[in-house]
Design an enzyme around this catalytic site. Structure first.
Site, PDB file in Angstrom:
ATOM      1  N   GLY A  53      37.190  32.464  38.899  1.00 22.89           N
ATOM      2  CA  GLY A  53      36.183  32.697  40.060  1.00 22.89           C
ATOM      3  C   GLY A  53      36.459  32.270  41.379  1.00 22.89           C
ATOM      4  CD  GLU A  54      34.494  28.990  40.343  1.00 22.71           C
ATOM      5  OE1 GLU A  54      33.113  29.473  40.143  1.00 22.71           O
ATOM      6  OE2 GLU A  54      35.157  28.888  39.643  1.00 22.71           O
ATOM      7  CG  PHE A  55      42.795  31.336  42.088  1.00 19.58           C
ATOM      8  CD1 PHE A  55      43.469  30.134  42.605  1.00 19.58           C
ATOM      9  CD2 PHE A  55      43.078  32.513  42.295  1.00 19.58           C
ATOM     10  CE1 PHE A  55      44.697  30.729  42.943  1.00 19.58           C
ATOM     11  CE2 PHE A  55      44.153  33.016  42.710  1.00 19.58           C
ATOM     12  CZ  PHE A  55      44.949  31.931  43.112  1.00 19.58           C
ATOM     13  N   GLY A  58      38.341  31.122  46.949  1.00 17.71           N
ATOM     14  CA  GLY A  58      39.068  30.178  47.879  1.00 17.71           C
ATOM     15  C   GLY A  58      40.363  30.523  48.199  1.00 17.71           C
ATOM     16  CE1 TYR A 124      29.811  26.814  40.885  1.00 17.50           C
ATOM     17  CE2 TYR A 124      31.624  25.593  39.855  1.00 17.50           C
ATOM     18  CZ  TYR A 124      30.829  26.907  39.695  1.00 17.50           C
ATOM     19  OH  TYR A 124      31.195  27.921  39.192  1.00 17.50           O
TER      20      TYR A 124
END
EC number: 2.4.99.12
Length: 404
Positions: A53-55, A58, A124
């Site tokens: 999800g963070e990939f 970003g 985070y």
């Protein structure tokens, strides 16, 4: 306090070793770190993501940095196997690794090997030794799409070590004013309100989604209810809707697609009406099927283009998954009660483009209204889409700042 931090990291590692005897994810987490070899670089740029999800969050910045810094090697690290396994061969990186366990030795050796000109962490993941090593080497460290809440350890009396981590960051790009104000209370002022890069990602995806011919064949021009990233408790609530909404098609894309999880889902859904996506090519006649279960990874973000209502899973567990992917396609979004940590979910509820439910009765009430009243559903969907459209632009601001 640093001693306690170091001990807690070692305890976490030991627990992961124990869990690896029973959990596929834990086994991948341990074995991936044990077996990887880091290739030394002369000039790198480091992006770290907690998980998949963070990939995706970003990714817009990653894509632009890869273009702007064409003479650098892009290094990506993941904390979680769910990110590493899916994106270990991404075209946006030269090398992809698991982040080695946070220790002074590991941080020193890893950063020395990849030799980054800058490091970018998304949302985070704050690791003391990695942040400290970057700081000692005068390597700029940026945290993008960050969001802070009063209950986080940084703002507690016992959070001294964690506050020290924040002091190592060159610049924070935060999602909202509240995050900037919170950081100010602990003496951190190198903060820029940029918004969330996920809006840029989901907006771009909605402009050019993957064409999925098999899905088009399945939906047959009917109204479609998409249930994305669902967990068992979500699925138990959603299953009764299928019988009551016989003129709608339903697509389930569960968060976990192991055979045990898929089998459980199939047993919950109405018999004789359900097909698996993997079986699709072998079926001669699909006209009698009302429900499609997606048993692979990577389709969900494009599935929403065929939807009219979306349910986003996770709200009866640790927290809801990505509501913005569906909102970008103009779908009203419904989700469970644990959404308070997600700014976009709160915003969508306030705007009347999103709806939170606590139980099956509330789910039936809101879906009955959305299904029965086309105008109400379209207004809610338009609100969702407008929210995404208005909120994009974080990537450009971040890139402009990074390239100064």
């Amino acid at each position: 306090m640093l001693i306690i931090y170091n001990v807690s990291i070692k305890i976490y590692y030991l627990l992961a070793i124990i869990a690896s005897n029973f959990s596929v994810k834990a086994k991948a987490w341990i074995n991936g770190r044990r077996t990887q070899k880091v290739t030394p670089l002369t000039k790198g740029i480091w992006f770290h993501f907690a998980s998949l999800g963070e990939f995706e969050q970003g990714r817009p910045v990653l894509e632009q940095v890869k273009i702007k810094y064409a003479d650098h090697k892009i290094v990506i690290t993941f904390f979680s196997p769910s990110g590493y396994e899916v994106r270990k061969n991404t075209i946006f990186a030269d090398t992809v690794y698991y982040l080695p366990l946070d220790s002074a030795k590991n941080a020193r050796e890893f950063i020395e090997a990849i030799n980054p000109s800058i490091a970018v962490f998304t949302k985070y993941e704050y690791w003391y030794h990695y942040f400290n090593e970057l700081h000692k080497r005068h390597i700029p460290l940026y945290v993008i799409s960050a969001i802070f809440r009063p209950k986080q350890i940084f703002f507690k009396w016992y959070g001294g070590v964690h506050r020290q981590m924040l002091l190592k960051v060159t610049r924070f790009f935060v999602q909202d004013e509240a995050s900037k104000d919170l950081l100010k209370t602990i003496g951190i002022h190198n903060v820029l309100i940029s918004g969330d890069t996920r809006f840029d990602r989901v907006y771009a995806n909605a402009q050019s989604p993957k064409n999925l011919p098999l899905i088009e064949t399945f939906v047959e021009g009917k109204k479609v209810f998409v249930a994305g990233s669902t967990w068992p408790q979500d699925e138990d609530l959603l299953a009764p809707l299928i019988e009551r909404k016989g003129d709608w098609k339903f697509i389930f894309a569960p968060h976990e697609i192991g055979e045990e999880k898929i089998t459980r889902l199939l047993n919950v859904l109405p018999k004789g009406k359900v097909m698996r996506f993997s079986e699709f090519p072998r079926l001669d006649d699909i006209s009698g099927y009302q429900v499609l279960v997606i048993d692979n990874i990577g389709m969900l973000s494009s599935l929403y283009q065929y939807g009219h209502i979306a349910y986003i899973g996770g709200g009866f567990g640790a927290g809801i998954h990505n509501t913005l992917e569906a909102a970008a396609f103009g779908l009203p979004v419904v989700f469970g009660p644990n959404y308070q940590r997600f700014k976009e979910a709160c915003d969508l509820i306030n705007l009347k483009g999103g709806f939170a439910i606590n139980n099956g009765e509330q789910l039936q009430q809101i879906t009955d209204k959305l299904i029965a009243d086309d105008n109400y559903r379209k207004i809610a969907g338009n609100i969702s889409k407008a929210y995404v459209d208005k909120s994009k632009g974080a990537t450009e601001l971040i890139i402009t700042t990074l390239l100064r």
